[in-house]
Structures are given as structure tokens and as C-alpha cells.
Design a protein around this motif. Structure first.
Motif, PDB file in Angstrom:
ATOM      1  N   GLU A  79      28.410  -4.058  28.276  1.00  0.00           N
ATOM      2  CA  GLU A  79      28.033  -4.301  26.879  1.00  0.00           C
ATOM      3  C   GLU A  79      27.716  -3.021  26.125  1.00  0.00           C
ATOM      4  N   ALA A  80      27.586  -1.917  26.831  1.00  0.00           N
ATOM      5  CA  ALA A  80      27.189  -0.671  26.201  1.00  0.00           C
ATOM      6  C   ALA A  80      28.363  -0.033  25.469  1.00  0.00           C
ATOM      7  N   ASP A  81      28.033   0.714  24.398  1.00  0.00           N
ATOM      8  CA  ASP A  81      29.082   1.451  23.702  1.00  0.00           C
ATOM      9  C   ASP A  81      29.466   2.666  24.535  1.00  0.00           C
ATOM     10  N   ALA A  82      30.422   3.396  24.068  1.00  0.00           N
ATOM     11  CA  ALA A  82      30.991   4.498  24.856  1.00  0.00           C
ATOM     12  C   ALA A  82      29.951   5.549  25.231  1.00  0.00           C
ATOM     13  N   PRO A  83      29.139   6.056  24.251  1.00  0.00           N
ATOM     14  CA  PRO A  83      28.165   7.095  24.636  1.00  0.00           C
ATOM     15  C   PRO A  83      27.148   6.582  25.656  1.00  0.00           C
ATOM     16  N   ILE A 107      25.219   5.847  31.453  1.00  0.00           N
ATOM     17  CA  ILE A 107      24.969   4.969  32.600  1.00  0.00           C
ATOM     18  C   ILE A 107      25.797   5.430  33.804  1.00  0.00           C
ATOM     19  N   ARG A 108      27.058   5.783  33.557  1.00  0.00           N
ATOM     20  CA  ARG A 108      27.929   6.231  34.651  1.00  0.00           C
ATOM     21  C   ARG A 108      27.416   7.535  35.274  1.00  0.00           C
ATOM     22  N   SER A 109      26.892   8.433  34.412  1.00  0.00           N
ATOM     23  CA  SER A 109      26.380   9.699  34.947  1.00  0.00           C
ATOM     24  C   SER A 109      25.189   9.462  35.871  1.00  0.00           C
TER      25      SER A 109
END
Length: 399
Positions: free
Chosen positions: A38-42, A47-49
Motif C-alpha cells: 500500500e505504500a507509495d514509491a518513496p 521499507i525495502r531498505s
């Protein structure tokens, strides 16, 4: 209050208005954690980092997951901890109470040196001289000056604390948001483990030859144990985020209390203390005026007493002097008495002289009588002796 303290207090008004004007941001979407899907790109990139920080083969990476977000907050908290715990709110409140105690200890009734002494003062023989009370007033002034200096220092300390709490609030809010990213990263990693990695590992174990299945099964158990550790860690992060959320209003409450106290201190320094000093000065001045009026009254009373006394003395003295002036050298009564006594004396003298003359005449007669009787007696005695008598030679001649 000294002029220096007054100027500093007035300068602090702007700082008080500045800290009161600060509005702290509220946490957005309290309690909501945005998932990776649900998160936007930034946000998704963030989150991935954080997911990349997790190494399922390294237990320490799981235990330390999310601790980096707390490092900066800990530095600020540790820097403030001593000041926040031993903050000068207590001493500042004590200083305010000291001023009240000092003023209440200032009894205007003690100014009256003619007041009735209490039984205790009579017992110890202590009076209440105005000079002693004036010295006490000077001590009160000194105490007020010292307390106002302390209040000014407390005020600056509280202003510093308020700004530090602003920073702490901002960092706590950032930590709160950071925890949401770590929780989202942990949940996403758990989803991957449950949906992809663990099922793939299970399939790998099943496909492994029987002589190698023991090692593969152990790796699966380790993976599942690591997964459970990560789940517990994510749960702890959720609890930490909840506690962090609760700390935000606590920080704001402390700030509001500090702001209220700073405002009260500033109002006390700028308005209340000068008013107290004015009232105390008026009390002393009024009593001094009363003392002066009493002295004038005593002087007037003494003057009136002197005038009355002198007038009475003058009247009595004048009466006595005039009476003596109007008297003669000799009082007529005294002259009359002296003349009467003199006449009486002369009369008594004449009377005594007449009486003496009469007694002498009577005595002369008696003497002659006695002399005749004596001659007759002698003549009779001689005649008896001769029988005839000698008229020529024995008769007693007539005197």
C-alpha cells in the motif's frame, strides 16, 4: 528587585512568548502501519531498505532489528535525562514559596513601637523598636533580591528545557514514524517467509536425498526459529511504538507545565515583585509618617502643657509679687498690736510702780509701828529691872 534583574526579566518576556507560540506536530494516522503493498514509491523504498537489514542466518541482525532508529533518540534522551529528572521546577516553586513566606513574615503591626507587647515579649523583655523593624525590612529586601535572582535562573533553565523537549518531541515523533517503517518491513519479511521462503525450504527438504535430509531439516528448523524470533521482534517493535506514542503527550504535558511555570515566574518578576516592593515601601513610609505625626503631636502636647503651666505659674507669682509690693514696711495690724502691747507694758509698769509705792508706804508704816513697839518693850523691861527707872539716862529717845 535590582534594576539588572528587572531588565533581564523584561527581556525574557520575548523568549516566553516565543516558546508559547511553538505548536508541535501531531503524529499522522496514529496506530496505522502502511504495508509495502500500500505504500507509495518513496515509502516502499524505505521499507525495502530496512528489510535488507534482516539476515535470517544471523540471529544478531534479528535481535538488533530496528535498534538503529532508536540510537539518535537515546542520545537526546540521555543528554536531557539528568536535566529533565532534576529539572528546576521544584526549586523554582520553592523560590516562589520563599517570596510568599518572606512577605508573610513582614508584619506591619511590628512597626508600632507603642503597641502593647505580647506576653512573650514581656517575658523576655523584648521591645519592638522601629529601627529594628526597618533593619528587618532591609533583610526582606535582600531576600527578595536573592530569590528574584534565583527565579531568573530557573526561568532561563526552564526555557532551555522547553526547547530541549521540543527537540525530544520531534525526535520521538520521528522514531515513532521510523518504527512504523521497521514494523512494515518486519511484517513484509514475515509474509515472504511464510509465503515464499519457508515453503521453498520445505520443498527443498523433501527433494533432498535421505542421507542429507537431516542437515536440510535442521536448516528448516533454524529458519522457522529465526522466523519466530523475527515475529517476536516485530511484536516488541509494535509495543515500543505504542509506548512511544504514549510518550508524545507526556512530553507535551511536561512542556505545558514548564511553559505555565515560566509564564508565572515571568509575571512574578515583572509585575508581582515590584508591586510587593511598592506595598512594603508604602507600609514603611506610612509608619514613618505616623511616627513623625506622633512626634509632632507629642511636641504640641508638650508645648500646650508648658503654656498652661507657665501661665498658671505667672499668675501665682504675679499675685504674690503684687501683694508684697502693696504691703508697707510694717503691717498696720502689726503696728497696732505692737502699740497695744507697748501701752499695755507701760500701764503694767505704772501699775506695778504704784503697787510698789503703796507697798513701800505700808511697809514704812509697819516699820514705824514695829519700831515704837520695840521701844516700848525695851522701856518696860528696864523699868522692871531697877524698880524706878532712870528717865534721864535709860529712856529710849523718840525717833
Amino acid at each position: 528587585m535590582s534594576e539588572n534583574v528587572r531588565e533581564k526579566a523584561e527581556q525574557t518576556v520575548a523568549l516566553v512568548d516565543e516558546v508559547n507560540a511553538v505548536v508541535l506536530p501531531e503524529p499522522a494516522d496514529a496506530g496505522a502501519v502502511v504495508s509495502l503493498s500500500e505504500a507509495d514509491a518513496p515509502v516502499g523504498e524505505e521499507i525495502r531498505s530496512r528489510m535488507d537489514e534482516i539476515d535470517m542466518g544471523d540471529t544478531n541482525s534479528i535481535v538488533a532489528f530496528g535498534s538503529a532508529a532508536q540510537a539518535e533518540l537515546q542520545e537526546i534522551s540521555q543528554a536531557m535525562l539528568q536535566d529533565v529528572r532534576n529539572k528546576d521546577v521544584g526549586p523554582a516553586g520553592d523560590s516562589l514559596r520563599n517570596i510568599v513566606t518572606t512577605i508573610r513574615g513582614f508584619s506591619v503591626s511590628e512597626l508600632d513601637v507603642r503597641r502593647d507587647r505580647s506576653w512573650w515579649e514581656k517575658l523576655i523583655g523584648r521591645a519592638a523598636p522601629f529601627a529594628k523593624f526597618t533593619a528587618k525590612f532591609e533583610q526582606v529586601q535582600g531576600q527578595i533580591d536573592r530569590v528574584t535572582d534565583d527565579l531568573l535562573r530557573h526561568e532561563h533553565t526552564l526555557l532551555k528545557d522547553i526547547k530541549s523537549l521540543d527537540l525530544l518531541y520531534e525526535k520521538t515523533l520521528a522514531f515513532y514514524d521510523e518504527l512504523a517503517l521497521y514494523i512494515a518491513a518486519g511484517e513484509e519479511k514475515l509474509r515472504e517467509l511464510d509465503e515464499q521462503i519457508i515453503p521453498a525450504k520445505e520443498a527443498e527438504v523433501e527433494a533432498t536425498p535421505e542421507d542429507e535430509q537431516v542437515m536440510a531439516a535442521q536448516e528448516l528448523r533454524d529458519l522457522r526459529a529465526a522466523r519466530d524470533d523475527l515475529e517476536r521482534r516485530v511484536h516488541d517493535l509494535k509495543l515500543t511504538r505504542q509506548v512511544t506514542m504514549q510518550s508524545l503527550p507526556s512530553i507535551r504535558l511536561v512542556q505545558e507545565n514548564d511553559k505555565s511555570l515560566v509564564t508565572k515566574i515571568n509575571s512574578t518578576l515583572v509585575n508581582t515583585v515590584p508591586l510587593w516592593e511598592t506595598q512594603l515601601a508604602q507600609a514603611v513610609t506610612i509608619q514613618r509618617s505616623a511616627e513623625a505625626a506622633a512626634a509632632v503631636r507629642d511636641a504640641n502636647d508638650l508645648t500646650n502643657e508648658l503654656l498652661t503651666s507657665n501661665a498658671k505659674n505667672l499668675r501665682d507669682s504675679n499675685k504674690m509679687i503684687r501683694q508684697e509690693m502693696e504691703r508697707g514696711v510694717f503691717d498696720i495690724e502689726a503696728v497696732k498690736q505692737a502699740n497695744a502691747d507697748l501701752i499695755g507694758t507701760i500701764q503694767e509698769s505704772l501699775q506695778i510702780a504704784d503697787e510698789g509705792k503703796a507697798r513701800r508706804a505700808a511697809a514704812e508704816t509697819e516699820l514705824k509701828k514695829m519700831e515704837a513697839e520695840l521701844r516700848d518693850t525695851l522701856a518696860s523691861a528696864k523699868a522692871k529691872k531697877t524698880g524706878l527707872g532712870d528717865t534721864a539716862s535709860t529712856s529710849v529717845p523718840k525717833g
